[in-house]
Design an enzyme around this catalytic site. Structure first.
Site, PDB file in Angstrom:
ATOM      1  N   HIS A 497      -9.620  -1.479  -6.936  1.00 40.27           N
ATOM      2  CA  HIS A 497      -9.351  -1.533  -8.415  1.00 40.27           C
ATOM      3  C   HIS A 497     -10.202  -1.187  -9.996  1.00 40.27           C
ATOM      4  CE1 HIS A 497      -7.671  -4.582  -5.410  1.00 40.27           C
ATOM      5  NE2 HIS A 497      -6.679  -3.597  -5.645  1.00 40.27           N
ATOM      6  N   GLU A 535      -4.384   2.107  -5.181  1.00 41.75           N
ATOM      7  CA  GLU A 535      -3.119   2.295  -5.612  1.00 41.75           C
ATOM      8  C   GLU A 535      -2.565   1.806  -7.157  1.00 41.75           C
ATOM      9  OE1 GLU A 535      -3.123  -1.526  -4.934  1.00 41.75           O
ATOM     10  OE2 GLU A 535      -4.932  -1.448  -4.569  1.00 41.75           O
TER      11      GLU A 535
END
Length: 580
Positions: A497, A535
């Site tokens: 992230h 993602e």
């Protein structure tokens, strides 16, 4: 070629100078009696003619694919390649060896306790310089591709051959280096020569090499270790918090000086209101490399019923886990674990302004030339060596503040919770992360990240200035895993992230640098990690593009309860090197 001053991950610097008959490496940190590097060493590097290499490829394509070394011609009948002076890297035609080592008087320097490890360290530092050179064209010329346009020809790995000459002539040295992973050979046979290539140089250990891909996946902690502090701004203290065993040999004078340095550093940190940071990855009170192989795999079940390996404990709060000099930026990039400390985390690592060349009278134009990788009209294939023309005895003019200059920057005086509060409440960041709120909300967010059993938070720094927040996690235990299925999630796959909070550190080139560095860290942290995923939300088109430029590919889309995401993946086998 790369700059003449090369910066190693442990904060040491080396000066590279062309000399008669080779290239000389000189250590710049000789202010201690137990420096791991010798004062200098010289390598011989030559390039084989392209025509000879092409003929070799053409011949090898018609040879028996199952042939063993016993079926080869004797050394006297083998082709004798034509070598010429090294000018620029070639894909597979470069040959090098260490020809000599400048060993000082034993009265001034203590002899190395392990000459093999010291030679491995010199070879690793040499390869660090070599693989910072401009990469050669990747296309191969073979019998089948001779008529194919160059852009359509097959690609090969960038290799450099390590010749069994100079100090590598010893019977046991190359076998030891091969076991350490720093050289390899395609000949996996035992061989028929009882002398292991010593009496017959054409057998056994004469065709050693290392590829660019392999080099960048070698953990520097195997080869670099700091015996004593090399410079005042090194991020890696000379001693560990725990004292040595009572039976360990010690030198009272060096221990005393180390204790004084440690005490003074602690006092200085407390005076400026900053917390002390744990020792870095190269710190060793036993004066040995700090790399340890992963333990045997043990499995447990997560609270959600997922069977996964027991994970190693993450580094401690404030600990630096990755440091590397970025030549294209002229700055050091570092990652450290985020901290809940009520005081700012002190950064004691190397910075670009704190590591001037040994001849501190270099003028600003020369320094900028070194950063840019060119000196006036010199070509990239020529060594960049300071000359008298570039020297200036006049005091340099006041330099403008560059991105990453930690002087008088507010982020360097903020705690990590304050940094998160500033960044998360930026509209640009809030649009992706949705973690706006008061300081207490950011403290709870960081506390949750630090207490996670499958992830940990990192703060990114350029020259010691914080610029972003990152999380690295094990995919198997993450909420992403059920969306991938058992076939799409390996036991040691990692995920990222990412968040860039400081506006001045945005931009495509910096993204390539820190994103490829995070992937690089994932490869080094566990050799069993086979892929890394991100993602990003489907509307974050820019991050998707940045990922693709680094080497990620879009595997598919996945639907979380709160977002639709592009699943971006990069595999170890397709990764080549971090952005330089």
């Amino acid at each position: 070629m790369a700059p003449s001053i090369i910066h190693l991950p442990n904060g040491q610097t080396l000066t590279v100078t062309p000399v008669f008959g080779g290239i000389q490496f000189k250590a710049n940190d000789l202010n201690t009696h137990h420096n791991a590097f010798p004062p200098g060493w010289t390598i011989v590097i030559n390039s084989e003619d392209e025509d000879d290499e092409a003929k070799h490829h053409l011949t090898s394509t018609h040879s028996d694919p199952d042939a063993t070394p016993r079926a080869e011609l004797p050394p006297s009948q083998e082709r004798r390649p034509h070598l010429h002076r090294y000018r620029r890297p070639t894909l597979r035609n470069d040959h090098m060896f260490i020809s000599s080592i400048s060993n000082p008087s034993s009265h001034d320097f203590r002899p190395p306790t392990s000459p093999t490890r010291q030679i491995a360290m010199m070879l690793w530092a040499t390869l660090w310089w070599y693989f910072h050179q401009p990469p050669p064209p990747p296309h191969l010329t073979t019998a089948a591709s001779a008529q194919t346009p160059e852009e359509g020809r097959p690609k090969g790995e960038w290799r450099v051959h390590i010749n069994r000459e100079g100090i590598f002539k010893g019977k046991h040295l190359l076998p030891k280096l091969e076991r350490m992973g720093i050289v390899a050979t395609e000949d996996s046979t035992v061989g028929v020569d009882p002398g292991d290539g010593v009496t017959n140089a054409g057998m056994g250990w004469s065709h050693m090499f290392i590829s660019q891909r392999t080099f960048w996946q070698l953990d520097p902690r195997i080869y670099l270790f700091t015996l004593t502090p090399t410079q005042s701004n090194s991020p890696y203290p000379s001693i560990s918090p725990a004292p040595s065993r009572s039976g360990s040999p010690s030198r009272p004078s060096s221990n005393l000086s180390s204790t004084i340095d440690s005490s003074s550093n602690s006092a200085a940190a407390s005076q400026i209101g900053r917390s002390n940071t744990p020792p870095g990855p190269f710190t060793s009170s036993s004066h040995l490399p700090t790399f340890y192989p992963p333990p045997p795999t043990q499995y447990i079940f997560s609270p959600t019923g997922v069977r996964h390996p027991i994970r190693p404990k993450p580094p401690r709060q404030g600990e630096v886990v990755y440091t590397r000099w970025i030549p294209s930026l002229g700055q050091y990039l570092s990652f450290r674990v985020a901290s809940l400390s009520k005081q700012p985390c002190a950064y004691s690592g190397p910075t670009s302004t704190a590591n001037p060349p040994p001849d501190s009278v270099l003028g600003p134009s020369t320094r900028e030339s070194l950063r840019a990788g060119t000196t006036g009209t010199s070509s990239l294939s020529e060594p960049i060596i300071p000359t008298l023309r570039g020297l200036s005895l006049a005091p340099p003019p006041q330099a403008q503040q560059q991105p990453g200059d930690s002087n008088n920057n507010e982020t360097c005086h903020m705690t990590d919770v304050e940094l998160l509060h500033k960044w998360m409440n930026t509209p640009r960041v809030a649009h992706s992360w949705g973690e706006t709120g008061p300081l207490s909300h950011q403290e709870a967010f960081l506390t949750s990240s630090l207490t996670s059993r499958h992830s940990f938070p990192l703060i990114g720094l350029f020259d010691g200035q914080p610029f972003g927040f990152f999380e690295i996690y094990w995919v198997k235990e993450d909420r992403l895993a059920p969306l991938l299925g058992s076939a799409g999630c390996g036991d040691f796959d990692r995920g990222l992230h990412v968040l860039v909070g400081e506006q001045e550190f945005r931009g495509s080139h910096r993204v390539k640098v820190w994103l490829s560095a995070l992937v690089h860290y994932a490869w080094l942290a566990d050799l069993r990690t086979g892929s890394v995923v991100l993602e990003p939300r489907v509307d974050n088109v820019k991050l998707k593009q940045y990922c693709e430029e680094v080497g990620f590919h879009k595997e598919r889309e996945v639907a979380f309860p709160h977002k639709q995401s592009n699943l971006m993946r990069i595999r170890r086998e397709t990764w080549t090197a971090p952005a330089l």
